[in-house]
Design a protein around this motif. Sequence first.
Motif, mmCIF file in Angstrom:
data_model
loop_
_atom_site.group_PDB
_atom_site.id
_atom_site.type_symbol
_atom_site.label_atom_id
_atom_site.label_comp_id
_atom_site.label_asym_id
_atom_site.label_seq_id
_atom_site.Cartn_x
_atom_site.Cartn_y
_atom_site.Cartn_z
ATOM 1 N N GLU A 100 1.728 7.415 -2.758
ATOM 2 C CA GLU A 100 1.089 7.790 -4.013
ATOM 3 C C GLU A 100 -0.239 7.062 -4.194
ATOM 4 N N ASP A 101 -0.272 5.783 -3.796
ATOM 5 C CA ASP A 101 -1.490 4.990 -3.961
ATOM 6 C C ASP A 101 -2.617 5.506 -3.061
ATOM 7 N N THR A 126 5.303 2.464 -3.134
ATOM 8 C CA THR A 126 4.380 3.443 -3.728
ATOM 9 C C THR A 126 3.173 3.731 -2.839
ATOM 10 N N ARG A 168 5.408 -1.100 1.064
ATOM 11 C CA ARG A 168 5.272 -0.916 -0.379
ATOM 12 C C ARG A 168 5.835 0.448 -0.758
#
Length: 197
Positions: free
Chosen positions: A63-64, A60, A58
């Motif tokens: 950041e997640d 992101t 993924r």
Amino acid sequence: MRVIGPDEPLPAGRLQRIAVTGPPGAGKTTLARDLCHRMELPFIEFESFYHAPGWTVRPTWQEDVLKFIEGPEWAIEWQGEEVREQMTARTQVLVWLDHPRLFAVVRTIVRTVRRRFGGGTPIAGGNVEGPLWTFFTDPGHIVRESWRRHPVMRARVRRVIEENRHPDLVIVRLRGQRQVDAWLNGPFARGLAAARP
């Protein structure tokens, strides 16, 4: 920083942020899920941040994860080299599942077989582990990874201890399922009960 065993008390105060480390098969996800249940928190598996369908990554995920660990309370697997330092800085208690290497590998084999006989039980991202026989053809097979990453994970925890950059961090070293159970039902349970109003 303190490194303690399964019978030693945890620091006084509310247990809010716990990370669990160890090689594949050590029981990180199972323990993190159990901790969340006991702490009455929702559980989010680390790999659900990382894996998209088709074993892709993924975009992101970093950041997640960072957004998640900014929250006040959680228990999660101590994974992701790119976010590990930030996670360590936010962690109160790091539970180190320092099981013997063969113990973790055997558990990985048993888990893989169960998933396959369960009709290919989906894991993070809806992915399905390959059959056990691909151990012979896939250099990244999870059983091989369990064997290979055992000393790697041990070295990472020892580096955290040696560098001592997180003086308030408590590392709980557990070897074998009996010690995990003793810690859960002993110091962890007592610490949780003491912090409740």
